[in-house]
Design an enzyme around this catalytic site. Structure first.
Site, PDB file in Angstrom:
ATOM      1  N   MET B   7       0.847  -1.194   0.000  1.00 37.95           N
ATOM      2  CA  MET B   7       0.000   0.000   0.000  1.00 37.95           C
ATOM      3  C   MET B   7       0.881   1.241   0.000  1.00 37.95           C
ATOM      4  O   MET B   7       1.981   1.216   0.561  1.00 37.95           O
ATOM      5  CB  MET B   7      -0.862   0.032   1.263  1.00 37.95           C
ATOM      6  CG  MET B   7      -1.977  -0.976   1.279  1.00 37.95           C
ATOM      7  SD  MET B   7      -2.920  -0.807   2.819  1.00 37.95           S
ATOM      8  CE  MET B   7      -4.132   0.422   2.321  1.00 37.95           C
ATOM      9  N   VAL B   9       0.826   3.693   1.775  1.00 41.86           N
ATOM     10  CA  VAL B   9       1.130   4.237   3.100  1.00 41.86           C
ATOM     11  C   VAL B   9       2.429   3.614   3.652  1.00 41.86           C
ATOM     12  O   VAL B   9       3.039   4.177   4.570  1.00 41.86           O
ATOM     13  CB  VAL B   9      -0.060   4.012   4.069  1.00 41.86           C
ATOM     14  CG1 VAL B   9      -0.128   2.567   4.531  1.00 41.86           C
ATOM     15  CG2 VAL B   9       0.030   4.954   5.256  1.00 41.86           C
ATOM     16  N   SER B  10       2.845   2.499   3.102  1.00 44.41           N
ATOM     17  CA  SER B  10       4.075   1.844   3.575  1.00 44.41           C
ATOM     18  C   SER B  10       5.289   2.463   2.901  1.00 44.41           C
ATOM     19  O   SER B  10       5.430   2.421   1.676  1.00 44.41           O
ATOM     20  CB  SER B  10       4.022   0.343   3.246  1.00 44.41           C
ATOM     21  OG  SER B  10       5.340  -0.183   3.175  1.00 44.41           O
ATOM     22  N   ASN B  11       6.165   3.031   3.680  1.00 40.11           N
ATOM     23  CA  ASN B  11       7.327   3.650   3.035  1.00 40.11           C
ATOM     24  C   ASN B  11       8.285   2.611   2.458  1.00 40.11           C
ATOM     25  O   ASN B  11       9.029   2.904   1.527  1.00 40.11           O
ATOM     26  CB  ASN B  11       8.012   4.712   3.899  1.00 40.11           C
ATOM     27  CG  ASN B  11       8.528   4.195   5.214  1.00 40.11           C
ATOM     28  OD1 ASN B  11       8.306   3.054   5.575  1.00 40.11           O
ATOM     29  ND2 ASN B  11       9.227   5.058   5.942  1.00 40.11           N
TER      30      ASN B  11
END
Lengths: 214, 214
Positions: B7, B9-11
């Site tokens: 996703m 949002v995951s760095n």
């Protein structure tokens, strides 16, 4: 000649020493007294601004971070420890990062709280210790399964991924972390310690710790 | 086509997306709902036994660990982001590992305690939070100094080391970690976010967080 700054008690230093041995490079080990904080001296910070061992000097270059150094040594010697094949290399990189970031990250919490904190009189962080132990119980089965599928982490040949992991696991016993229940992992660990790259440093890492405590 | 599981949002997922963009590879982003624990589903664990994103599938190979994937993508495309020259490559590897292991390791402690723990109702570990903040105050000056010496982390050209670090720093602001006092680092960060590889994902990572919280 290749200069490696560090001490045999540092398992990050041993990743580099094992790799140098495995690719047949001679080196000079230059002691950095970690117990006396020499890694934070002005002179050492010029070599590595992060204040950690290992650091190497080779020809005109200075490098820190153990696996960056290890990759440099295998690239320099075109060693099969780091396969040229794109996909094989990706698998080696995968197991290096998994072991370094996750397994070593959690084992370091356990080591610090069980071994180093009592030694230096620091406070033990029980939450951190327990979190480390809990995560290791998730990570060891992954390694154990993989070592049931292939002889070495990334296939049928020894690679940088194995050298990295053996150094990570060296202090486990001293930290009271028992891997003997993970049969494949334990068998691999005991077998790899018989290899020449390891035996050139010590018969067993526990000897290094025993000498320190004398 | 290259499949990236994860996703935005995951760095760690973004390290791979930024790299794919930078080397000109198209990909399909296959959502893994981290909030609902989909990364721990039986199906996902077949892809990555560690239960973490990102994972990629490309041709006949499945790889996990973000920077192992990123190295694979640049090796596959012979990209200058990962120089062929032995010593230049060692410097890139050095900054990747320093950023990944030390900077991200500590920033993750801060992120967890300030952002994720309140979101999922977990207990805040003040000791861990404070240790993270204290170590970042040692690590940021090292990056800031380096970015005063050269335009990019490993010299005058953009490399994998920069792509890795920008993704690591993306959530810093949301975690209340202010890098604006580190002038070189801050300038580099703002400038790199203007590059095409970044803008193809989002104008700014904070947009992704804002969308999540709606």
């Amino acid at each position: 000649m290749l200069k490696i700054y560090g001490m045999p008690v540092s398992n990050n230093v041993n990743k580099v020493r094992y790799t140098a041995n495995a690719v047949g490079l001679d080196y000079e080990l230059i002691p950095v007294n970690l117990m006396e904080g020499e890694q934070r001296s002005e002179e050492f910070l010029k070599l590595n601004p992060v204040g950690k061992v290992p650091v190497i000097q080779d020809e005109d270059i200075t490098i820190f971070e153990s696996m960056a150094i290890a990759r440099y040594l295998v690239n320099k010697t075109n060693s099969d420890l780091y396969p040229q094949d794109l996909k094989q290399r990706a698998v080696v990189d995968q197991w290096i990062d998994f072991s370094n970031i996750h397994v070593q990250g959690m084992l370091t919490r356990v080591l610090f709280n069980r071994l180093i904190a009592p030694m230096v009189g620091a406070e033990v962080d029980e939450d951190s210790l327990n979190f480390g132990l809990e995560m290791l119980e998730q990570y060891f089965p992954v390694l154990d399964n993989q070592l049931g599928v292939s002889t070495y982490l990334a296939g049928d040949n020894l690679t940088l991924a194995d050298i990295n992991l053996v150094a990570i696991l060296d202090p486990a016993q001293a930290a009271g972390v028992d891997i003997s229940g993970y049969q494949n992992l334990n068998k691999w660990f005991n077998s790899i310690k018989q290899q020449e790259f390891y035996q050139k440093c010590h018969t067993d890492y526990n000897e290094v710790l025993a000498q320190m405590q004398q």
